[in-house]
Scaffold this motif. Structure first.
Motif, PDB file in Angstrom:
ATOM      1  N   UNK A  49      52.257   7.309  53.189  1.00  0.00           N
ATOM      2  CA  UNK A  49      52.571   7.832  51.868  1.00  0.00           C
ATOM      3  C   UNK A  49      52.613   6.701  50.837  1.00  0.00           C
ATOM      4  N   UNK A  50      53.162   5.561  51.238  1.00  0.00           N
ATOM      5  CA  UNK A  50      53.244   4.448  50.297  1.00  0.00           C
ATOM      6  C   UNK A  50      51.860   3.886  49.973  1.00  0.00           C
ATOM      7  N   UNK A  51      50.964   3.908  50.967  1.00  0.00           N
ATOM      8  CA  UNK A  51      49.635   3.339  50.751  1.00  0.00           C
ATOM      9  C   UNK A  51      48.632   4.350  50.196  1.00  0.00           C
ATOM     10  N   UNK A  52      49.071   5.611  49.977  1.00  0.00           N
ATOM     11  CA  UNK A  52      48.144   6.666  49.548  1.00  0.00           C
ATOM     12  C   UNK A  52      47.459   6.325  48.230  1.00  0.00           C
ATOM     13  N   UNK A  53      48.186   5.745  47.293  1.00  0.00           N
ATOM     14  CA  UNK A  53      47.604   5.472  45.984  1.00  0.00           C
ATOM     15  C   UNK A  53      46.986   4.086  45.904  1.00  0.00           C
ATOM     16  N   UNK A  54      46.652   3.478  47.024  1.00  0.00           N
ATOM     17  CA  UNK A  54      46.111   2.117  47.097  1.00  0.00           C
ATOM     18  C   UNK A  54      46.911   1.182  46.209  1.00  0.00           C
ATOM     19  N   UNK A  55      48.175   0.988  46.520  1.00  0.00           N
ATOM     20  CA  UNK A  55      49.071   0.217  45.643  1.00  0.00           C
ATOM     21  C   UNK A  55      48.755  -1.269  45.681  1.00  0.00           C
ATOM     22  N   UNK A  56      49.097  -1.947  44.594  1.00  0.00           N
ATOM     23  CA  UNK A  56      48.923  -3.396  44.598  1.00  0.00           C
ATOM     24  C   UNK A  56      50.128  -4.057  45.247  1.00  0.00           C
ATOM     25  N   UNK A  57      51.296  -3.398  45.122  1.00  0.00           N
ATOM     26  CA  UNK A  57      52.519  -3.969  45.685  1.00  0.00           C
ATOM     27  C   UNK A  57      53.273  -2.902  46.462  1.00  0.00           C
ATOM     28  N   UNK A  58      53.720  -3.239  47.651  1.00  0.00           N
ATOM     29  CA  UNK A  58      54.556  -2.329  48.423  1.00  0.00           C
ATOM     30  C   UNK A  58      55.861  -3.045  48.757  1.00  0.00           C
ATOM     31  N   UNK A  59      56.973  -2.345  48.482  1.00  0.00           N
ATOM     32  CA  UNK A  59      58.278  -2.864  48.858  1.00  0.00           C
ATOM     33  C   UNK A  59      58.636  -2.244  50.201  1.00  0.00           C
ATOM     34  N   UNK A  60      59.033  -3.063  51.170  1.00  0.00           N
ATOM     35  CA  UNK A  60      59.468  -2.525  52.451  1.00  0.00           C
ATOM     36  C   UNK A  60      60.932  -2.882  52.621  1.00  0.00           C
ATOM     37  N   UNK A  61      61.804  -1.862  52.512  1.00  0.00           N
ATOM     38  CA  UNK A  61      63.243  -2.083  52.556  1.00  0.00           C
ATOM     39  C   UNK A  61      63.722  -1.902  53.992  1.00  0.00           C
ATOM     40  N   UNK A  62      63.951  -2.969  54.713  1.00  0.00           N
ATOM     41  CA  UNK A  62      64.355  -2.921  56.116  1.00  0.00           C
ATOM     42  C   UNK A  62      63.504  -1.917  56.894  1.00  0.00           C
ATOM     43  N   UNK A  63      62.188  -2.100  56.940  1.00  0.00           N
ATOM     44  CA  UNK A  63      61.322  -1.029  57.444  1.00  0.00           C
ATOM     45  C   UNK A  63      61.487  -0.719  58.929  1.00  0.00           C
ATOM     46  N   UNK A  64      62.031  -1.638  59.715  1.00  0.00           N
ATOM     47  CA  UNK A  64      62.123  -1.348  61.154  1.00  0.00           C
ATOM     48  C   UNK A  64      63.548  -1.394  61.701  1.00  0.00           C
ATOM     49  N   UNK A  65      64.531  -1.633  60.824  1.00  0.00           N
ATOM     50  CA  UNK A  65      65.861  -1.900  61.385  1.00  0.00           C
ATOM     51  C   UNK A  65      66.498  -0.663  62.016  1.00  0.00           C
ATOM     52  N   UNK A  66      66.006   0.554  61.686  1.00  0.00           N
ATOM     53  CA  UNK A  66      66.584   1.739  62.319  1.00  0.00           C
ATOM     54  C   UNK A  66      65.780   2.191  63.528  1.00  0.00           C
ATOM     55  N   UNK A  67      64.774   1.422  63.903  1.00  0.00           N
ATOM     56  CA  UNK A  67      63.908   1.868  65.001  1.00  0.00           C
ATOM     57  C   UNK A  67      64.304   1.201  66.311  1.00  0.00           C
ATOM     58  N   UNK A  68      63.878   1.830  67.418  1.00  0.00           N
ATOM     59  CA  UNK A  68      64.118   1.239  68.717  1.00  0.00           C
ATOM     60  C   UNK A  68      63.339  -0.069  68.837  1.00  0.00           C
ATOM     61  N   UNK A  69      63.899  -1.000  69.585  1.00  0.00           N
ATOM     62  CA  UNK A  69      63.295  -2.331  69.688  1.00  0.00           C
ATOM     63  C   UNK A  69      61.829  -2.260  70.112  1.00  0.00           C
ATOM     64  N   UNK A  70      61.536  -1.411  71.101  1.00  0.00           N
ATOM     65  CA  UNK A  70      60.167  -1.421  71.631  1.00  0.00           C
ATOM     66  C   UNK A  70      59.173  -0.788  70.660  1.00  0.00           C
ATOM     67  N   UNK A  71      59.665  -0.056  69.651  1.00  0.00           N
ATOM     68  CA  UNK A  71      58.766   0.587  68.695  1.00  0.00           C
ATOM     69  C   UNK A  71      58.536  -0.316  67.481  1.00  0.00           C
ATOM     70  N   UNK A  72      59.490  -1.238  67.260  1.00  0.00           N
ATOM     71  CA  UNK A  72      59.431  -2.064  66.052  1.00  0.00           C
ATOM     72  C   UNK A  72      58.130  -2.853  65.929  1.00  0.00           C
ATOM     73  N   UNK A  73      57.757  -3.493  67.025  1.00  0.00           N
ATOM     74  CA  UNK A  73      56.621  -4.403  66.958  1.00  0.00           C
ATOM     75  C   UNK A  73      55.371  -3.694  66.451  1.00  0.00           C
ATOM     76  N   UNK A  74      55.165  -2.444  66.903  1.00  0.00           N
ATOM     77  CA  UNK A  74      53.971  -1.724  66.494  1.00  0.00           C
ATOM     78  C   UNK A  74      53.975  -1.461  64.993  1.00  0.00           C
ATOM     79  N   UNK A  75      55.137  -1.157  64.433  1.00  0.00           N
ATOM     80  CA  UNK A  75      55.231  -0.894  62.997  1.00  0.00           C
ATOM     81  C   UNK A  75      55.022  -2.196  62.213  1.00  0.00           C
ATOM     82  N   UNK A  76      55.591  -3.275  62.732  1.00  0.00           N
ATOM     83  CA  UNK A  76      55.405  -4.570  62.073  1.00  0.00           C
ATOM     84  C   UNK A  76      53.918  -4.921  62.027  1.00  0.00           C
ATOM     85  N   UNK A  77      53.260  -4.750  63.180  1.00  0.00           N
ATOM     86  CA  UNK A  77      51.832  -5.065  63.238  1.00  0.00           C
ATOM     87  C   UNK A  77      51.038  -4.196  62.266  1.00  0.00           C
TER      88      UNK A  77
END
Lengths: 299, 707, 310
Positions: free
Chosen positions: B531-559
């Motif tokens: 949703x954030x990338x839908x409008x081909x943004x020049x800037x994206x803010x990621x506010x703690x994007x993985x801190x609520x996720x399980x450890x093993x899922x985080x890496x995939x989102x970071x990548x």
């Protein structure tokens, strides 16, 4: 109120699906709760009675035939007074059947009006906050400072008793309660990230209030609506009982009790049956609300 | 030699304090019977400490409650037992059970605020713990309560004894709960995520305390956490749980240095560490997500996500825990542990961040954001008191270059999320400017921004459960964004675009028809990214994007975020408290404390000496899942002051371990430019002295420095 | 603590002023209707004009409002047309009668409803809990006007156990109080009991109860010391807020049992259009309602250390 609600529900993939499917699954989930099903059955029973009143009622509700007839006795023309007749000789059963129409027209309309006012005010107060919130809260507090029945009495005393005035009185008395509930939920929901997401993509305030926030508040609101419908039924009955309800000869359960209560010690059937009718309808609504509460909590 | 231990669990350790023998627990719910703990065996000798690690839903909390014999009503023990000092918990009378609880073993939960009774004074709650287990009178118990509070490092004991829980800070509450647990003189302490919602520096001091108390009282310890780094710090042994089973157990050093189960190895590989960056060590995500299994499939519970799984072997029968190192009692449930043992990680040749371009995209200048403290309606009408303000952001200045990743790091209350709100137009700045594409955004509210600006500046929020509206399908929600931004209008085109975005975030196209509650946390976060990338943004803010996720899922989102940023050329503004993540992703770092910038520079500059004393303490506090790592320990005293009453002078002076003296308390520290380029540190300590500082991590080149 | 009392006091006065404005607007703004109500339907136009002249009704509205308010504050509530006596005196008599009713109502309601709620809450899901819950839903569904009828049919008409009216003609009679109090309690009981039950269940699921159990505090102590205090805050506040509702219930019950109290007074004033009496009654109802709301608020603050020591 159609401004800006050309909302997600009508756009893109399976837009309608989500709403319709949601509703169907909601009704389907009622089956999980036996108490809700019993409640629904009672309410549906009275709705059907009200709709088919002319077919179901054995006599005219206003025809005076045999005063004080006891339950199970027959009139001069051989008519069976299943639940007896009142002091003017009108069939109690037929009056109860037609009386269902009165209550099932006025109570839902009045509740719906209270909801329209309360939901809009609650959304505005909770979403806009600031002075809008303060103002609406003060108005609500002021109205709630009057005991509900006193408020009804004052309004009816001033403007006279009519169906419209009863609806107005109920709207005025119940609106602030609905507003408080909606406001409380909005304050909670508005802090969730999807609201901020809608704001940063430039959605209008109306869209956010009605398409993003309100749908997430429907569960508790439906429960509250059932309970409130019960209260309003009681309120309308009480006004009838106090002699401030719809003018006679409209059959109205509260009014029936009011007219005949002086005979209660001699002919209880005139008053007991309307009492049971109104109590059973409220019981049905309360059962429904109870079952729905469990379902909403589990969701 | 491999020894199957499931059948004789207590033989190896004589007279265990607590023994869990072949324990299985199931929950019955609306969807049937769910296994939570499956054939778990554990033993703990007096004074030993055992860590239990696992992600959400792995059964670690159920295990803890089963040990205390306090399972929920819908839980059932289907096999095995728990023995405390040899006696079966299940056969104890209510009175015996009451004696064991609190007296024999005590438990400390997460969320200390909820664990304390809100309407009882601390002293009464502490006294209870003592008087019901030991033959002492109230007066003695009161005195002991005071001593214990001093022991757990609380200042001003008399005041705290007379306080109600809400009058204490989170760290103080947890210390009080630990004191309460110790007052019954238990021989076993069970800690269930005791520091989960605390700030890193506070967490570090609580963990330090736990280690200290354990040594002093000789208490056995079971420490449950999802954080491998904390376990590495506190425990002698570790048990790794996955889907209700223990998949690996052994001495801390052995398990972390040479994991013998693919899940443990995967977990260790997918956590970004603050002492390595992406060029040294690339993250390896674990496929898929933690599934809540309704029925246990035969074979290995991890097989579905395991790269080493082999059909016909890993999905057959019951896999035993085998001892992979008889001497150290290191157990693994992997049937192929011997074959895959040598599959150690070779660092991939790493594509560099792709040449930092020089064009400045976003300039923040002297940004202030103050919140008035709301006095309740009527009082503010009558009382002429001066209005207090919270200074959430003070004189923030920095620049972000196109295509870069800038990270803003700090603990709670540092003002990093406030800055994000101001940038997005959800709040307006009190003073200063934020310049983007020739516009000043500082006071430009979101409803005054045009769609071009809205489109080019988007945000990914922290909590995946709240980021999507539960009432609409995924397709509907992405479609709404596409239409709103005018990317496409016609139905067919919108569908096409939805498909493209789902593919871009590596989600199946069929997800479009689903509703948010049918998605896992990781999937929801991918949708939020789409949703954030839908409008081909020049800037994206990621506010703690993985801190609520399980450890093993985080890496995939970071990548995913890193890849999208590179392929779309997006500027990324990351807000995080996770230094490992920041080190991994960011090009530049801004460190904030109580609304002010303490240090800024390139990632390499910030993560190497000279440090700002606060950065130094942060780096020392972060739990690192590497028991072999040597680093200086700096434990900060006290807690983060309230933003309502920030300290004068340098905001960090109340906790600073390098405080110079009165100047720190009264004067604003100067911003000093360091020798190494763009590196700036706001501190009273002269630049030359800062430059003498040694590396916090035991790497060559740094001067050993004991604080 | 004194701050919240002061705040509630200011709020009380502000609400009273606003309510008085509304009442004035409704009943006194147009002098003609006042005259009609004061002199009756069959008075002549001249009589009405004369009366209005004498009573200062040709002054501008705001002057009349302040005069009206001044009289109100000083206790000069005018003469009641129906009772042919000062409104203040009638009001005080009737209020004290209703006060007795309210006293017995609360004395019965509080112990029964709280006990039922706590028992059901502790034994959640058991047969006892279900029976209590069902009883509560059913009693809450019978409106007071129906329960008065049904109760009289059973205890007065069929069993001849109790008197059917509560006029208290021969002085105070406890027996005559039983029926009205029962009717009121029956309707309200379920609401308070279910509220208590929900609150108890909520508290029993809180982590601090788990903490207490797991530190080895005996179960009865957990309930009495840790659970009850927290669980009873909400129901206690609700009970106080029920004064607002009680005024409505009292109107119905007093009418049916011919009890000479405040409720029947409001109704008589309305039905006979005794304007001054109705104004005074309404204002009194608002004062009682807002005062108890304030008391509930203060009590809540007092019972809840989280707010008390902010």
């Amino acid at each position: 109120m159609t401004t800006g609600i050309d909302a997600p529900e009508r756009s893109a993939l399976g837009g309608e699906e989500s709403r319709v499917a949601g509703f169907i699954s909601g009704v389907g989930r009622l089956r999980e709760s036996p108490i809700a099903m019993i409640g629904l059955a009672i309410v549906l029973f009275w709705v059907l009675v009200a709709i088919f009143a002319p077919l179901l009622a054995p006599m005219s509700p206003t025809a005076t035939i045999r005063p004080m007839a006891l339950p199970g006795t027959r009139g001069p023309g051989g008519q069976l007074f299943l639940l007896g007749a009142d002091h003017l000789g009108r069939d109690v059963l037929s009056r109860i059947i037609y009386g269902a129409r009165t209550v099932l027209i006025y109570a839902p309309i009045a509740t719906a009006c209270a909801y329209v006012v309360g939901v809009v005010a609650g959304l505005l107060a909770g979403y806009r906050q600031g002075w809008v919130d303060d103002l609406l809260a003060r108005i609500g507090d002021l109205i709630l400072a009057f005991p509900a029945l006193v408020l009804y009495i004052v309004i009816i005393a001033k403007f006279g008793s009519s169906g419209l005035n009863i609806i107005l009185a109920v709207t005025l008395a119940s609106g602030p309660g609905v507003m408080r509930i909606v406001r409380g939920m909005v304050l909670d929901i508005r802090n969730r990230a999807f609201v901020a997401a809608a704001q940063v993509r430039g959605e209008s305030a109306w869209h956010i209030m009605f398409a993003e926030i309100l749908p997430n508040a429907t569960g508790p609101l439906i429960v509250d609506a059932c309970l409130r419908l019960g209260y309003v039924t009681i309120a309308i009955g009480t006004l009838g009982f106090l002699g401030l309800g719809l003018p006679p000869p409209n059959p109205d359960w509260g009014g029936m009790i009011s007219e005949t209560r002086q005979f209660a010690m001699i002919f209880p059937h005139m008053v007991v049956f309307p009492c049971l009718a109104v109590s059973s309808l409220v019981l049905g609504l309360n059962f429904l609300a109870d079952g729905l509460t469990d379902i909403v909590k589990r969701a | 030699m491999s020894l199957v231990l499931d059948r004789e669990p207590t033989r190896t350790i004589p007279a265990p304090l607590i023994a869990v023998e072949d324990l299985s627990v199931t929950y019955s719910g609306r969807h049937g019977v769910v296994p939570a703990v499956a054939r778990v065996s554990l033993a703990l000798a007096p004074g030993q400490s055992l860590g239990v690690v696992g992600e959400s839903g792995c059964g670690k909390s159920t295990l803890a409650l089963a040990i205390m014999a306090y399972l929920a009503e819908n839980a059932e023990i289907t096999s095995g037992r728990v023995r405390f000092k040899g006696s079966d918990m299940a056969s104890m009378s209510p009175e015996e059970l009451r004696q064991v609880r609190g007296g024999g073993m005590a438990m400390v939960f997460q969320e200390p605020g909820a664990a304390l009774n809100p309407s009882m004074r601390i002293v009464d709650q502490l006294v209870e713990a003592a008087v019901y287990h030991r033959e002492i009178d109230e007066g003695t118990a009161r005195r002991e309560a005071g001593e214990m509070l001093r022991d757990v490092g609380l200042p001003d004991v008399e005041r705290i004894l007379g306080s109600y829980p809400h009058q204490l800070s989170g760290g103080q509450q947890q210390r009080a709960v630990i004191a309460m647990a110790l007052l019954g003189h238990p021989s076993l302490l069970l800690l269930d995520e005791p520091t989960t919602n605390l700030d890193v520096t506070v967490e570090a001091s609580v963990v330090e305390l736990i280690g200290h108390l354990r040594r002093r009282h000789g208490t056995g310890l079971i420490y449950i956490s999802h954080n491998l780094g904390l376990i590495a710090q506190v425990c002698d042994r570790v048990a790794v749980m996955y889907a209700g089973e223990i998949v690996e157990e052994g001495p801390i050093d052995a398990v972390f240095a040479a994991p013998k189960h693919p899940y443990t190895a995967g977990l260790l590989r997918c956590i970004p560490q603050p002492h390595t960056d992406k060029t040294e060590r690339k993250l390896r995500p674990i496929r898929g997500q933690v599934d809540q299994l309704l029925t246990r499939l035969p074979g290995c519970g991890f097989a579905a996500r395991c790269d080493h799984a082999v059909a016909g072997r890993c999905d057959q029968g019951e896999l035993p825990l085998v001892d992979v190192d008889a001497g150290a009692r290191h157990l693994s449930r992997c049937i192929r542990w011997m074959e895959i043992a040598d599959a150690t990680e070779t660092p991939d040749d790493q594509a560099d961040a792709g040449g930092v371009r020089d064009e400045v995209l976003l300039t923040v200048r002297d940004l202030d954001k103050f919140y008035p403290v709301e006095e309740s309606g009527l009082a503010s009408l009558f009382g002429g008191r001066p209005r207090r303000v919270v200074k959430a952001n003070q004189r923030l200045s920095f620049r972000v270059r196109r295509g870069q990743t800038l990270a803003i790091v700090g603990e709670s209350g540092c003002g990093k999320s406030t800055f994000a709100k101001v940038l997005m137009g959800l709040e307006q700045a009190t003073a200063g400017s934020i310049e983007l594409a020739g516009l000043d955004l500082a006071t430009l509210a979101v409803d005054k921004r045009d769609s071009v600006l809205l489109r080019s500046l988007q945000i990914v929020f922290q909590n995946p459960d709240e980021t999507l509206n539960p009432c609409y399908s995924i397709g509907t929600q992405i479609g709404r964004v596409i239409r709103k931004f005018g990317i496409a209008r016609a139905r067919g085109q919108v569908q096409q675009e939805i498909k493209r975005l789902l593919a871009l975030t590596r989600l199946p196209a069929t997800l479009a028809a689903r509703r948010p509650h049918q998605l896992s946390g990781g999937q929801k976060q991918r949708v939020a990214i789409a949703r954030a990338f839908a409008g081909r943004p020049s800037t994206v803010v990621a506010d703690e994007p993985v801190s609520s996720l399980d450890v093993s899922v985080r890496a995939a989102i970071i990548e995913l975020l890193v890849d999208l940023q590179t392929s779309e050329g997006t500027t990324l503004l990351m807000i995080s408290h996770d230094l490992g993540l920041v080190r991994y992703m960011a090009d530049r770092v801004v460190v904030m404390y109580l609304g002010q910038i303490m240090e800024s520079g390139t990632t390499a500059e910030v993560f190497a000496p000279p440090y700002h004393p606060y950065t130094e303490a942060l780096l020392s506090a972060v739990p690192v899942a590497d028991p072999a790592l040597r680093r200086r320990r700096i434990v900060l005293e006290g807690e983060i002051p309230s933003a309502m009453a920030p300290p004068s002078g340098c905001p960090f002076h109340t906790r600073c371990h390098r405080k110079l003296g009165a100047a720190c308390e009264t004067q604003k520290p100067p911003e000093q430019r360091m020798a190494d380029g763009s590196h700036r540190i706001t501190c009273h300590i002269p630049a030359a002295e800062l430059a003498q500082m040694g590396d916090i991590f035991g790497k060559p080149g740094g001067r050993r420095d004991d604080t | 603590m004194p701050r919240i009392v002061f705040r509630r006091l200011v709020y009380l006065i502000a609400t009273m002023l606003a309510a008085s404005l509304i009442l004035f607007g409704l009943f006194e703004l147009s002098p003609e209707s006042v005259a009609v109500d004061a002199l009756g339907q069959f008075s002549t136009q001249e009589q009405r004009m004369l009366w209005l002249e004498q009573n200062g009704y040709f002054e501008p509205a705001y002057v009349r409002y302040f005069a009206w308010l001044g009289k109100f504050v000083t206790g000069d509530l005018g003469m009641s047309r129906v009772f042919n006596a000062p409104v203040a005196k009638v009001l005080v008599d009737r209020l004290s009668a209703t006060g007795i009713l309210a006293l017995f109502f609360f004395a019965t309601l509080i112990p029964i409803s709280l006990t039922l709620g706590v028992i059901a809450g502790i034994q959640r899901g058991t047969l006892v809990d279900r029976a209590i819950t069902l009883f509560c839903v059913i009693t809450t569904s019978i409106p007071p006007f129906a329960s008065t009828v049904l109760l009289s049919t059973i205890f007065v008409f069929s069993l001849h156990l109790l008197p059917g009216t509560s006029g208290m003609i021969d002085g105070f009679s406890f027996r005559e109080l039983i029926m009205p109090v029962t009717a009121l309690v029956l309707y309200d009981l379920g609401y308070v009991a279910r509220m208590t039950r929900a609150s108890m269940i909520d508290v029993m699921a809180r982590p601090y109860i788990r903490t207490a159990v797991l530190k080895g505090v005996p179960y009865p102590v957990v309930i009495l010391r840790h659970a009850l205090r927290n669980a009873l805050i909400a129901p206690f506040t609700v009970i106080m807020l029920h004064v607002n509702w009680l005024i409505g219930g009292v109107i119905v019950v007093e009418l049916f049992f011919a009890y000479k109290g405040f409720g029947s007074l409001i109704l008589e004033a309305t039905l006979s259009r005794d304007l001054f009496l109705l104004e005074a009654c309404t204002m009194t109802a608002v004062v009682i309602a807002v005062a108890t709301q304030s008391l509930a608020d203060i009590a809540y603050t007092f019972l809840n250390p989280r707010i008390r020591f902010k």
